[in-house]
Write an enzyme that holds these catalytic residues in place. Structure first.
Site, short mmCIF file in Angstrom:
data_model
loop_
_atom_site.label_atom_id
_atom_site.label_comp_id
_atom_site.label_asym_id
_atom_site.label_seq_id
_atom_site.Cartn_x
_atom_site.Cartn_y
_atom_site.Cartn_z
N GLU A 1 0.81 -1.14 -0.17
CA GLU A 1 -0.03 -0.22 0.00
C GLU A 1 0.78 1.22 0.05
O GLU A 1 1.93 1.45 0.50
CB GLU A 1 -0.84 0.02 1.31
CG GLU A 1 -1.98 1.19 1.24
CD GLU A 1 -2.81 0.84 2.52
OE1 GLU A 1 -2.11 0.72 3.86
OE2 GLU A 1 -3.84 0.99 2.56
N HIS B 1 2.36 4.86 1.06
CA HIS B 1 2.67 5.38 2.39
C HIS B 1 3.41 6.58 2.05
O HIS B 1 4.34 6.84 2.78
CB HIS B 1 3.35 4.25 3.19
CG HIS B 1 2.42 3.40 3.97
ND1 HIS B 1 2.03 2.20 3.47
CD2 HIS B 1 2.04 3.46 5.30
CE1 HIS B 1 1.47 1.77 4.31
NE2 HIS B 1 1.45 2.26 5.39
N ASP C 1 3.23 -1.77 5.77
CA ASP C 1 2.37 -2.53 6.60
C ASP C 1 2.76 -4.01 6.75
O ASP C 1 2.20 -4.76 7.09
CB ASP C 1 1.00 -2.44 5.99
CG ASP C 1 0.45 -1.14 6.21
OD1 ASP C 1 0.91 -0.35 6.88
OD2 ASP C 1 -0.78 -1.02 5.45
N HIS D 1 -2.56 -3.82 9.24
CA HIS D 1 -3.36 -3.01 7.96
C HIS D 1 -4.72 -3.36 8.50
O HIS D 1 -5.21 -4.33 8.42
CB HIS D 1 -2.79 -3.81 6.68
CG HIS D 1 -3.57 -3.28 5.57
ND1 HIS D 1 -3.23 -2.04 4.90
CD2 HIS D 1 -4.46 -3.93 4.79
CE1 HIS D 1 -4.16 -2.06 3.88
NE2 HIS D 1 -4.73 -3.11 3.66
N GLU E 1 -7.27 -2.78 7.06
CA GLU E 1 -8.55 -3.06 6.02
C GLU E 1 -8.48 -4.64 6.18
O GLU E 1 -9.50 -5.37 5.82
CB GLU E 1 -8.27 -2.83 4.59
CG GLU E 1 -8.47 -1.46 4.47
CD GLU E 1 -7.11 -0.64 4.58
OE1 GLU E 1 -6.22 -0.81 5.79
OE2 GLU E 1 -6.76 0.51 3.77
N HIS F 1 -1.98 7.56 8.92
CA HIS F 1 -1.58 6.86 7.93
C HIS F 1 -0.15 7.67 7.30
O HIS F 1 -0.49 8.62 6.82
CB HIS F 1 -2.51 6.62 7.01
CG HIS F 1 -2.01 5.81 5.66
ND1 HIS F 1 -1.91 4.34 5.77
CD2 HIS F 1 -1.58 6.22 4.55
CE1 HIS F 1 -1.39 4.11 4.44
NE2 HIS F 1 -1.16 5.00 3.92
N GLU G 1 3.86 5.82 11.88
CA GLU G 1 4.29 4.95 11.02
C GLU G 1 5.95 5.51 10.41
O GLU G 1 6.59 4.86 10.28
CB GLU G 1 3.37 4.65 9.47
CG GLU G 1 2.40 3.86 9.79
CD GLU G 1 1.69 3.42 8.79
OE1 GLU G 1 1.20 2.03 8.60
OE2 GLU G 1 1.37 4.10 8.03
MN MN Z 1 -2.32 -0.01 5.63
ZN ZN Z 2 0.32 1.61 7.21
#
Ligand code: MN
Ligand code: ZN
Length: 259
Positions: free
Chosen positions: A33, A35, A44, A119, A121, A178, A183
């Site tokens: 994903e 970032h 992630d 993650h 999701e 995010h 992170e």
């Molecule tokens: Mn993620």
């Molecule tokens: Zn992430």
């Protein structure tokens, strides 16, 4: 990190022995994903793997191979489908993948398993995959799976006030975290060579943030993929985050597995 804790560095007799010794197995379900412009698409997967390695060292566990792919990026959690670089699976694929892998862990004698998911999701699909594998396995003495999908919350629980220290007074909440402070800092500490420090930039939350629209509007995500103030990130904050999250997960492992 001693390679003695990494499944992918072990031979089959070593893995067989570790399972026979009832070591704790840590299995990360990752994602591919975007970032932001400053972090790689592997965050992630890499961050939970870095934490899994730290946890495994502390409890003499084994780190299973991670699934790089996870459920597709959603606008409100990771920017959504419009970013080049984000690659995701449909929910039924994630469920089948997790279920197949957990079933083989059980078959090969692993009885104490931590499933670590960074993650957001992935959460319901990973739960369903684990549940499906356990239902198929039936009554297996000693089998317990601990599924962790809020490692940051465990970190804050392990170090009360950590979020306030790191985020300051104007933090709108985890929903904007995010590719931002948490992170970016953790990646900076764990993988400094992978962070484009000169490209760290602030962003804005997706809009809408409180509901979904389908098809997802192309301009709903922040153009740079960052949801909040990544410029407040630092390596030192990242070291505190990694230590706190590791402590939080180790505490759960001790409690649940009686270590
Ligand atoms: Mn993620
Ligand atoms: Zn992430």
């Amino acid at each position: 990190m001693s390679t003695a804790n990494l499944w992918m560095d072990l031979t089959w007799p070593e893995i067989q022995q570790a399972a026979a010794e009832n070591k704790v197995l840590v299995f990360v379900v990752g994602a591919v994903e975007q970032h932001g412009p400053h972090l790689p698409t592997s965050v992630d997967a890499l961050l939970p793997m870095a934490i899994a390695e730290r946890v495994a060292e502390r409890i003499d566990g084994i780190v299973a191979p991670c699934t790089n792919y996870g459920y597709k990026s959603l606008l409100r959690a990771g920017g959504g489908p419009h970013f080049p670089g984000s690659l995701g699976l449909r929910g039924s694929t994630v469920m089948a993948m997790v279920s197949d892998i957990i079933a083989q862990f059980i078959q090969q004698g692993w009885r104490r398993i931590i499933v670590l998911d960074w993650h957001l999701e992935n959460v319901p699909f990973v739960f369903e995959g684990v549940d499906e594998a356990l239902r198929a396995a039936g009554d297996v003495p000693g089998l317990k799976v601990v599924k962790i999908d809020n490692p940051n919350g465990l970190g804050v629980a392990a170090q009360p006030g950590l979020d306030q220290d790191l985020f300051g007074d104007d933090f709108p909440g985890w929903v904007v975290e995010h590719a931002a402070i948490w992170e970016t800092s953790a990646m900076w500490a764990a993988f400094p060579e992978k962070v484009r420090i000169e490209k760290i930039v602030d962003g804005r939350p997706p809009e809408p943030l409180d509901y979904d629209v389908l098809p997802v509007p192309a301009d709903a995500a922040p153009a740079n993929g960052v949801f909040w103030k990544a410029t407040r990130a630092s390596k030192e904050k990242g070291e505190r985050i990694l230590a706190a999250v590791t402590d939080g997960i180790v505490a759960v492992a001790k409690k649940e597995f009686g270590l």
